[in-house]
Write an enzyme that holds these catalytic residues in place. Structure first.
Site, PDB file in Angstrom:
ATOM      1  N   PRO A 111       0.838  -1.201   0.000  1.00 45.22           N
ATOM      2  CA  PRO A 111       0.000   0.000   0.000  1.00 45.22           C
ATOM      3  C   PRO A 111       0.877   1.257   0.000  1.00 45.22           C
ATOM      4  O   PRO A 111       1.868   1.314   0.722  1.00 45.22           O
ATOM      5  CB  PRO A 111      -0.802  -0.117   1.294  1.00 45.22           C
ATOM      6  CG  PRO A 111      -0.713  -1.551   1.691  1.00 45.22           C
ATOM      7  CD  PRO A 111       0.592  -2.072   1.167  1.00 45.22           C
ATOM      8  N   GLY A 143       1.988   5.201   0.515  1.00 44.55           N
ATOM      9  CA  GLY A 143       1.754   6.346   1.414  1.00 44.55           C
ATOM     10  C   GLY A 143       1.411   5.944   2.833  1.00 44.55           C
ATOM     11  O   GLY A 143       0.910   6.754   3.613  1.00 44.55           O
ATOM     12  N   GLY A 186       3.764   4.425   4.872  1.00 45.93           N
ATOM     13  CA  GLY A 186       5.009   4.259   5.641  1.00 45.93           C
ATOM     14  C   GLY A 186       5.568   2.856   5.538  1.00 45.93           C
ATOM     15  O   GLY A 186       6.337   2.430   6.404  1.00 45.93           O
ATOM     16  N   SER A 196       8.108   3.476  -1.915  1.00 47.38           N
ATOM     17  CA  SER A 196       8.997   4.248  -2.811  1.00 47.38           C
ATOM     18  C   SER A 196      10.365   3.589  -2.894  1.00 47.38           C
ATOM     19  O   SER A 196      10.934   3.438  -3.989  1.00 47.38           O
ATOM     20  CB  SER A 196       9.207   5.673  -2.314  1.00 47.38           C
ATOM     21  OG  SER A 196       7.988   6.300  -2.107  1.00 47.38           O
ATOM     22  N   ALA A 197      10.887   3.190  -1.736  1.00 43.92           N
ATOM     23  CA  ALA A 197      12.208   2.553  -1.742  1.00 43.92           C
ATOM     24  C   ALA A 197      12.165   1.243  -2.512  1.00 43.92           C
ATOM     25  O   ALA A 197      13.074   0.928  -3.286  1.00 43.92           O
ATOM     26  CB  ALA A 197      12.665   2.307  -0.302  1.00 43.92           C
ATOM     27  N   ASP A 202      15.370   2.668   4.268  1.00 44.86           N
ATOM     28  CA  ASP A 202      14.335   1.874   3.585  1.00 44.86           C
ATOM     29  C   ASP A 202      14.939   1.075   2.432  1.00 44.86           C
ATOM     30  O   ASP A 202      14.619  -0.103   2.234  1.00 44.86           O
ATOM     31  CB  ASP A 202      13.223   2.777   3.025  1.00 44.86           C
ATOM     32  CG  ASP A 202      12.368   3.401   4.124  1.00 44.86           C
ATOM     33  OD1 ASP A 202      12.761   3.329   5.286  1.00 44.86           O
ATOM     34  OD2 ASP A 202      11.303   3.957   3.795  1.00 44.86           O
TER      35      ASP A 202
HETATM   36  O1  PMV Z   1       7.193   6.660   5.888  1.00 51.41           O
HETATM   37  P1  PMV Z   1       8.391   6.191   5.133  1.00 51.41           P
HETATM   38  O2  PMV Z   1       8.319   4.758   4.714  1.00 51.41           O
HETATM   39  O3  PMV Z   1       8.723   7.093   3.973  1.00 51.41           O
HETATM   40  O4  PMV Z   1       9.636   6.225   6.157  1.00 51.41           O
HETATM   41  C1  PMV Z   1      10.293   7.418   6.474  1.00 51.41           C
HETATM   42  C2  PMV Z   1      11.304   7.179   7.567  1.00 51.41           C
HETATM   43  C3  PMV Z   1      12.032   8.462   8.008  1.00 51.41           C
HETATM   44  O5  PMV Z   1      12.916   8.075   9.061  1.00 51.41           O
HETATM   45  C4  PMV Z   1      11.049   9.486   8.545  1.00 51.41           C
HETATM   46  C5  PMV Z   1      12.841   9.091   6.883  1.00 51.41           C
HETATM   47  C6  PMV Z   1      14.084   8.303   6.469  1.00 51.41           C
HETATM   48  O6  PMV Z   1      14.617   8.649   5.396  1.00 51.41           O
HETATM   49  O7  PMV Z   1      14.547   7.398   7.170  1.00 51.41           O
END
Ligand code: PMV
Length: 341
Positions: free
Chosen positions: A115, A117, A119, A123-124, A165
């Site tokens: 899913p 957006g 977290g 994207s990674a 990530d």
């Molecule tokens: O929400 P996500 O999967 O984009 O994770 C971001 C994690 C952060 O620590 C906020 C940013 C990072 O680059 O580690």
């Protein structure tokens, strides 16, 4: 990428897939050189590359499609912000252009189980899978190369990315990630079962990272006090994982969430979900990733967890069990007999 001579691109499909992740501990603080613990999960993004003779690049990602002439792909910077989902794909192709010089065109099919957006590292995973597929197409090998190129690509989407990530998605497993401490796999004793409860409130990582930076710049001593506590939690969590102490691990998750509340990146819906999970018997709970929406992770007890699971799922239907992934990026090739595009 190294220049590769003698590439024969005809008649092969390249498949690459890469997992999403849960940030178990240390998000946001990791951007400033602190530690984080991430776990790759059994939800993947896959990329299929099929060389074609049409002189164009045809990208299909869910319902979205884009066709561009191969000769026009110079840099993702030419692509409007509304097409940001294509940055990793176009940038990776642009970076490999020299090695792809024998190629007339390419179909790129992207399919996702992660899913977006929430977290969960979608994207990674796109960056890792597309870079992995392109490197496989030009016969370049090695996870270190994939991680390096994918994390540079991810910085086009979110410029202050810690790279954590991409690391989890490339290598898989449960990882202690720390730019200043080196990255290590953690071997877990027993089983960890996480329920991921998704709010459906999409977040933009870059905006939340900027919000935390403003808070850090305004109050550096408060931020470093919180960062120190977050680091301490990470190291205690690593020990609890190695000894299989799920009760301590649960408490540490909840403690980490309290630090994230202090960074003001939680959201009323996340707080509501955390309360439901804790009242239903979860051992610990926190937001995961950038916050401001996205998902909550709840550690389930190892015994009699079906009651806890049912109680939570009755109240939060948009939730899924996450198994840990130990494979990381996976690459394979097949003959180009049946076209998926
Ligand atoms: O929400 P996500 O999967 O984009 O994770 C971001 C994690 C952060 O620590 C906020 C940013 C990072 O680059 O580690």
């Amino acid at each position: 990428m190294n220049k590769s001579t003698n590439n024969n691109f005809s008649n092969i499909n390249i498949h690459a897939s890469a997992p999403g992740k849960l940030t178990l501990f240390g998000e946001h603080f990791v951007v400033y050189g602190n530690s984080a613990i991430l776990a790759a999960i059994n939800k993947r993004i896959s990329v299929t590359l099929s060389p074609n003779k049409s002189n164009s690049i045809n990208i299909k990602f869910g319902r979205r499609k884009l066709a561009a002439r191969f000769s026009e792909i110079k840099s993702s910077k030419l692509i409007p912000r509304s097409q940001a989902f294509l940055y990793p794909v176009l940038n990776s192709i642009a970076s490999a252009k020299e090695e792809l010089s024998g190629l007339s065109g390419l179909d790129v099919l992207i399919e996702s189980q992660i899913p977006h957006g929430e977290g969960l590292g979608s994207s990674a995973a796109v960056c890792v899978a597309i870079v992995g597929a392109l490197q496989s197409l030009v016969h370049k090998e090695g996870k270190a190369n994939i991680f390096e190129a994918a994390s540079q690509t991810e910085r086009l989407i979110h410029k202050n990315s810690s790279g954590a990530d991409c690391y989890a998605s490339t290598y898989g497993g449960v990882l202690l990630f720390g730019p200043n401490f080196g990255n290590k796999q953690i071997s877990i004793k027993g089983k960890l079962q996480f329920l991921v409860c998704m709010t459906g409130i999409k977040h933009k990582t870059q905006n939340l990272v900027s919000k935390v930076k403003r808070m850090k710049d305004k109050n550096p001593s408060k931020f470093s006090e919180l960062a120190e506590r977050a680091n301490d939690i990470c190291f205690k969590a690593k020990s609890a994982m190695i000894t299989g102490d799920v009760y301590s691990l649960g408490n540490l998750l909840t403690e980490n969430h309290k630090l994230l509340q202090k960074l003001q990146i939680s959201h009323p819906r996340l707080e509501e979900y955390i309360e439901i999970c804790m009242n239903s018997g979860a051992l610990g709970c926190k937001l995961t990733g950038a916050g401001g929406g996205g998902a909550v992770i709840a550690l389930l007890p190892n015994q009699n967890n079906s009651d806890t699971l049912l109680r939570i799922q009755n109240k939060i239907p948009n939730s899924m069990l996450a198994e840990l992934d130990y494979k990381g990026v996976h690459l394979d090739q097949s003959l180009n007999s049946e076209k998926k595009f």
